[in-house]
Design an enzyme around this catalytic site. Structure first.
Site, short mmCIF file in Angstrom:
data_model
loop_
_atom_site.label_atom_id
_atom_site.label_comp_id
_atom_site.label_asym_id
_atom_site.label_seq_id
_atom_site.Cartn_x
_atom_site.Cartn_y
_atom_site.Cartn_z
N ARG A 151 0.86 -1.17 0.00
CA ARG A 151 0.00 0.00 0.00
C ARG A 151 0.90 1.22 0.00
O ARG A 151 2.03 1.18 0.50
CB ARG A 151 -0.89 0.02 1.24
CG ARG A 151 -1.80 -1.20 1.39
CD ARG A 151 -2.56 -1.14 2.71
NE ARG A 151 -3.49 -2.26 2.88
CZ ARG A 151 -3.20 -3.39 3.51
NH1 ARG A 151 -1.98 -3.55 4.04
NH2 ARG A 151 -4.09 -4.35 3.62
N LYS A 175 -1.85 -2.64 7.96
CA LYS A 175 -3.00 -2.20 8.75
C LYS A 175 -3.07 -2.97 10.06
O LYS A 175 -2.77 -4.17 10.11
CB LYS A 175 -4.29 -2.43 7.95
CG LYS A 175 -4.46 -1.48 6.78
CD LYS A 175 -5.80 -1.71 6.08
CE LYS A 175 -6.01 -0.70 4.96
NZ LYS A 175 -7.31 -0.92 4.27
N HIS A 243 -2.53 2.86 -6.23
CA HIS A 243 -3.13 1.67 -5.64
C HIS A 243 -3.38 0.60 -6.70
O HIS A 243 -3.38 -0.60 -6.39
CB HIS A 243 -4.44 2.02 -4.93
CG HIS A 243 -4.91 0.96 -3.96
ND1 HIS A 243 -4.18 0.64 -2.83
CD2 HIS A 243 -5.98 0.14 -3.97
CE1 HIS A 243 -4.80 -0.32 -2.17
NE2 HIS A 243 -5.90 -0.64 -2.84
N ARG A 246 -0.70 -2.04 -6.84
CA ARG A 246 -0.85 -3.13 -5.86
C ARG A 246 -1.84 -4.18 -6.40
O ARG A 246 -1.61 -5.38 -6.28
CB ARG A 246 -1.31 -2.56 -4.52
CG ARG A 246 -1.69 -3.60 -3.46
CD ARG A 246 -1.98 -2.85 -2.16
NE ARG A 246 -2.86 -3.60 -1.26
CZ ARG A 246 -2.44 -4.44 -0.33
NH1 ARG A 246 -1.15 -4.70 -0.21
NH2 ARG A 246 -3.31 -5.05 0.46
N HIS A 269 -3.81 -9.08 3.92
CA HIS A 269 -5.25 -9.06 4.16
C HIS A 269 -5.59 -9.82 5.43
O HIS A 269 -5.05 -10.90 5.68
CB HIS A 269 -6.00 -9.71 2.98
CG HIS A 269 -6.06 -8.84 1.77
ND1 HIS A 269 -6.28 -9.34 0.50
CD2 HIS A 269 -5.91 -7.49 1.62
CE1 HIS A 269 -6.29 -8.34 -0.37
NE2 HIS A 269 -6.07 -7.22 0.28
N TYR A 278 -9.62 -10.93 -6.32
CA TYR A 278 -8.69 -11.04 -7.44
C TYR A 278 -8.99 -12.24 -8.32
O TYR A 278 -8.57 -12.28 -9.48
CB TYR A 278 -7.25 -11.09 -6.92
CG TYR A 278 -6.88 -9.78 -6.27
CD1 TYR A 278 -6.69 -8.63 -7.03
CD2 TYR A 278 -6.77 -9.68 -4.88
CE1 TYR A 278 -6.40 -7.42 -6.43
CE2 TYR A 278 -6.48 -8.47 -4.27
CZ TYR A 278 -6.29 -7.35 -5.06
OH TYR A 278 -6.02 -6.14 -4.47
#
Length: 297
Positions: A151, A175, A243, A246, A269, A278
């Site tokens: 990211r 994150k 983005h 990515r 994730h 995806y």
């Protein structure tokens, strides 16, 4: 000096000084060869004298040969880079290329950028930057997004310590403070090293790796603006954002056979459901390619 000498010098500059990818070097030299041939240019001052109306005539002839809008925009960008280099070689105090707006590009459906487009975008942010070290910085950031699936916030949170430790893998914090290990391609390691060599600010272990023009932390907005300028020059759609690089990392890995669990780990994730998007993107790409290739598609 001959036309062959001009092209040889231009090729060496792109490959050795600018460290461009082989694909970009081939494309830029081919455009330069067409421009030189069309205008019978044999030295740098002659190339430096190319103005907007010369480029307009050259591109009109290329359009008559069937060149589309996106390809014309890329050809114009390559011509401008070649003319800027020629003006630098000629000692021109204002080496900026002629001002000429490229054709309008019809907006297409959102899609991942291709591998060649990703590298071209990284190369173009370098070419378009006001200073060499800023261009090297932006190129390194974009290659991290595409080559390692970061990211933008993750790339900009890297420190001088991360640069010193970067080998084939890099540990990043995503994150929720979750840490993960991502691969670092050789082209990305070389780009980071080039930026570190040219950065005018001291890159201490605890300080941000990527710096703004005044030495503070680089902001995401600066990277987004640099990429927007590059995608316009290349004739790419507005969906080609930082983005999107990515997303392209994930889509291309899935196309090459990566399993969803491994992809989940690489992307950081929290749930597999976030990664499964995806599979739909890849299926859409597969169907598009099938329709183009199948005789009854």
């Amino acid at each position: 000096m001959s036309a062959a000498d001009l092209l040889s010098t231009w090729q060496r500059h792109l490959a050795d000084n600018r460290r461009r990818s082989p694909h970009t070097v081939r494309a830029y030299v081919a455009v330069a060869a067409r421009l030189v041939g069309a205008n019978a240019l044999e030295d740098w001052p002659a190339v430096a004298r190319i103005e907007a109306h010369h480029l307009r005539n050259f591109l009109a002839a290329r359009r008559a040969e069937g060149l589309g809008n996106a390809s014309t925009a890329r050809e114009l960008s390559a011509c401008k880079a070649f003319i800027t280099f020629a003006r630098q070689q000629s000692g021109d105090p204002d080496p900026a290329a002629p001002r000429l707006r490229g054709p309008r590009i019809k907006k297409g459906l959102p899609r991942p950028v291709t591998p060649d487009e990703a590298i071209n975008l990284a190369d173009h942010v370098d070419d378009l930057a006001a200073e060499d070290w800023i261009g090297a910085r932006d190129r390194a950031v974009l290659l991290l997004l595409y080559g390692s699936g970061l990211r933008i916030a993750e790339a900009l949170s890297l420190t001088g310590r991360d640069a010193a430790a970067a080998g084939e893998v890099l540990q990043v914090t995503g994150k929720g403070g979750k840490q993960r290990v991502v691969p670092v391609l050789p082209i990305t390691r070389a780009a980071i090293a080039e930026y570190v060599r040219g950065c005018p600010w001291p890159l201490t272990p605890a300080e941000p790796l990527f710096r703004g023009a005044k030495g503070g932390p680089l902001s995401p907005g600066m990277v987004q603006r640099a990429m927007a300028q590059a995608r316009r020059a290349l004739g790419l759609p507005d969906t080609a954002t930082p983005h999107a690089l990515r997303h392209s990392f994930a889509t291309h890995l899935l196309s090459a056979g990566a399993d969803l669990r491994s992809l989940q780990e690489l992307l950081g994730h929290a749930s597999l459901g976030s990664t499964q998007i995806y599979t739909r993107v890849d299926a859409a790409s597969l169907l598009e390619n099938y329709r183009k290739a199948h005789p009854r598609g």
